[in-house]
Design an enzyme around this catalytic site. Sequence first.
Site, PDB file in Angstrom:
ATOM      1  N   THR A 132       9.939 -13.119  -5.664  1.00 47.72           N
ATOM      2  CA  THR A 132       8.483 -13.179  -5.792  1.00 47.72           C
ATOM      3  C   THR A 132       8.018 -12.700  -7.169  1.00 47.72           C
ATOM      4  O   THR A 132       8.705 -11.897  -7.810  1.00 47.72           O
ATOM      5  CB  THR A 132       7.855 -12.301  -4.695  1.00 47.72           C
ATOM      6  OG1 THR A 132       6.460 -12.170  -4.941  1.00 47.72           O
ATOM      7  CG2 THR A 132       8.446 -10.896  -4.671  1.00 47.72           C
ATOM      8  N   ASP A 133       6.813 -13.118  -7.553  1.00 51.17           N
ATOM      9  CA  ASP A 133       6.231 -12.606  -8.798  1.00 51.17           C
ATOM     10  C   ASP A 133       5.781 -11.148  -8.658  1.00 51.17           C
ATOM     11  O   ASP A 133       5.524 -10.470  -9.654  1.00 51.17           O
ATOM     12  CB  ASP A 133       5.044 -13.480  -9.255  1.00 51.17           C
ATOM     13  CG  ASP A 133       3.914 -13.600  -8.241  1.00 51.17           C
ATOM     14  OD1 ASP A 133       4.000 -13.005  -7.149  1.00 51.17           O
ATOM     15  OD2 ASP A 133       2.921 -14.293  -8.558  1.00 51.17           O
ATOM     16  N   GLU A 134       5.680 -10.653  -7.397  1.00 54.81           N
ATOM     17  CA  GLU A 134       5.157  -9.292  -7.198  1.00 54.81           C
ATOM     18  C   GLU A 134       6.077  -8.217  -7.770  1.00 54.81           C
ATOM     19  O   GLU A 134       5.650  -7.076  -7.959  1.00 54.81           O
ATOM     20  CB  GLU A 134       4.912  -9.028  -5.711  1.00 54.81           C
ATOM     21  CG  GLU A 134       3.933 -10.003  -5.126  1.00 54.81           C
ATOM     22  CD  GLU A 134       3.266  -9.534  -3.837  1.00 54.81           C
ATOM     23  OE1 GLU A 134       3.364  -8.354  -3.496  1.00 54.81           O
ATOM     24  OE2 GLU A 134       2.642 -10.386  -3.189  1.00 54.81           O
ATOM     25  N   TYR A 158       6.810  -3.681  -0.079  1.00 56.56           N
ATOM     26  CA  TYR A 158       7.357  -5.047  -0.066  1.00 56.56           C
ATOM     27  C   TYR A 158       7.957  -5.403  -1.421  1.00 56.56           C
ATOM     28  O   TYR A 158       9.120  -5.798  -1.525  1.00 56.56           O
ATOM     29  CB  TYR A 158       6.262  -6.057   0.319  1.00 56.56           C
ATOM     30  CG  TYR A 158       6.634  -7.489  -0.023  1.00 56.56           C
ATOM     31  CD1 TYR A 158       7.646  -8.157   0.665  1.00 56.56           C
ATOM     32  CD2 TYR A 158       5.984  -8.174  -1.063  1.00 56.56           C
ATOM     33  CE1 TYR A 158       8.000  -9.459   0.335  1.00 56.56           C
ATOM     34  CE2 TYR A 158       6.335  -9.477  -1.395  1.00 56.56           C
ATOM     35  CZ  TYR A 158       7.347 -10.114  -0.691  1.00 56.56           C
ATOM     36  OH  TYR A 158       7.699 -11.397  -1.027  1.00 56.56           O
ATOM     37  N   LYS A 162      11.854  -6.211  -2.628  1.00 55.27           N
ATOM     38  CA  LYS A 162      12.257  -7.496  -3.230  1.00 55.27           C
ATOM     39  C   LYS A 162      12.884  -7.237  -4.602  1.00 55.27           C
ATOM     40  O   LYS A 162      13.872  -7.877  -4.979  1.00 55.27           O
ATOM     41  CB  LYS A 162      11.056  -8.438  -3.356  1.00 55.27           C
ATOM     42  CG  LYS A 162      10.539  -9.003  -2.050  1.00 55.27           C
ATOM     43  CD  LYS A 162      11.532  -9.863  -1.278  1.00 55.27           C
ATOM     44  CE  LYS A 162      11.825 -11.185  -1.942  1.00 55.27           C
ATOM     45  NZ  LYS A 162      12.690 -12.051  -1.077  1.00 55.27           N
ATOM     46  N   HIS A 292      -3.665  -2.074  -4.156  1.00 57.72           N
ATOM     47  CA  HIS A 292      -3.817  -3.533  -4.274  1.00 57.72           C
ATOM     48  C   HIS A 292      -3.624  -4.013  -5.719  1.00 57.72           C
ATOM     49  O   HIS A 292      -4.388  -3.639  -6.607  1.00 57.72           O
ATOM     50  CB  HIS A 292      -5.235  -3.884  -3.803  1.00 57.72           C
ATOM     51  CG  HIS A 292      -5.419  -5.316  -3.443  1.00 57.72           C
ATOM     52  ND1 HIS A 292      -6.545  -5.770  -2.819  1.00 57.72           N
ATOM     53  CD2 HIS A 292      -4.631  -6.396  -3.612  1.00 57.72           C
ATOM     54  CE1 HIS A 292      -6.447  -7.067  -2.617  1.00 57.72           C
ATOM     55  NE2 HIS A 292      -5.289  -7.473  -3.097  1.00 57.72           N
TER      56      HIS A 292
END
Length: 355
Positions: A132-134, A158, A162, A292
């Site tokens: 993921t880009d996160e 999360y 990852k 966030h």
Amino acid sequence: MIFVTGGAGFIGANFVLDWLAQSDESVLNYDKLTYAGNLNNLASLNNDARHVFVKGDINDSAHLCGLFFEYQPRAIIHFAAESHVDRSIVGPAAFVTTNVNGTFGLLEAARTYWQSLEGEDKDNFRFLHISTDEVYGTLSADDAAFSETTAYAPNSPYSATKAASDHLVRAYHHTYGLPVLTTNCSNNYGPYHFPEKLIPLMITNARAGKDLPVYGDGLQVRDWLYVKDHCSAIRRVLEAGRLGETYNVGGWNEQTNLSVVHTLCELLDELQPKAHGSYKDQIKHITDRPGHDRRYAIDARKIERELGWKPQETFSTGLRKTLEWYLANDDWTKQVQSGEYLKWVALQYEDEEQA
Ligand code: NAD
Ligand code: DAU
């Protein structure tokens, strides 16, 4: 054949369906069937001998190893994960178990199998890890988009798990020579998307006359990619990606959450108008997600330059297709909104005064 983990989830199921629509090469689909895994996503493959489903956990290396030696896959494509950021905030343990320990279990089994191969079978084998880009953290409004050389700075349980899985995959290449590829993708949307995530949640809540819960000011930015474009990028990386490399995959489509919700409401107003007013009247701002991330954006020039891949769908065509799919598939939505789903909605939203 190819071996897919997590192929009963949102992206995995779209990938398996797309793969078998274009190729006769069989798929072994290995999935634990958590709340997010749904064999109804693959109902069109019932009685199709090219699709072999095995229920199992990626932590079970012995099970995986047995299957690798039995079915002799030429590639493993690893989608299986706990994938919802809000759930990782409420209960991070499952994310460590699956995303970190599970990826480790899978890598160990893959290493044992790959080391037993010889000649072309060994040279041509691939382990493709879907990430993921996160992992890159968050951007401010005028930062450059994430490239493959952006430093990792994950902010949620999360994304941290990852990131850990990406590091393990990288290390198995560097240390053991396992022929790995990694893709880091932006937010996907499309058919079979579980209605805990922004777009399907807004569609199902809007149609049920419920609040549309926007976190904070709703000005967080995501880079949306139609899931079938993601599937074509994965196929291209598997086919021609350079070993040990990572490829960022994105839609060149940054949108604030509010803008996404407004566009969806306008489409719904057109396709399924309410008796009075607009679906926008249901929007409610609620307490923000802790930690966030403000903005994600993908620089997808490397995959375009090296592999000639570009997204085909625009946000407007992709969102319309997605909404039309949900309007035509009420039974699917009803089936996934099971007891487990209702428990999550109660935990996440029902204490919200405004929601
Ligand atoms: P999803 O939550 O819809 O599906 C995950 C699948 O993995 C489910 O079928 C589930 O049953 C299975 N699974 C979970 N734990 C397992 C375990 N221990 N063993 C075997 N199977 C297990 O997820 P998704 O949105 O389809 O995401 C797929 C992958 O793509 C994930 O690795 C995710 O991190 C990554 N990704 C997702 C997005 C997105 O926007 N959805 C974007 C970038 C990357
Ligand atoms: O960027 C890729 C990631 O995209 C994937 O790695 C994750 O698996 C996937 O879940 C997704 O993560 P996000 O957190 O970006 O997606 P989500 O759909 O949960 O939220 C999108 C944005 O919408 C985010 O800024 C939070 C906001 N949101 C979400 C929900 C569920 C709301 O405002 N209200 C909501 O009820």
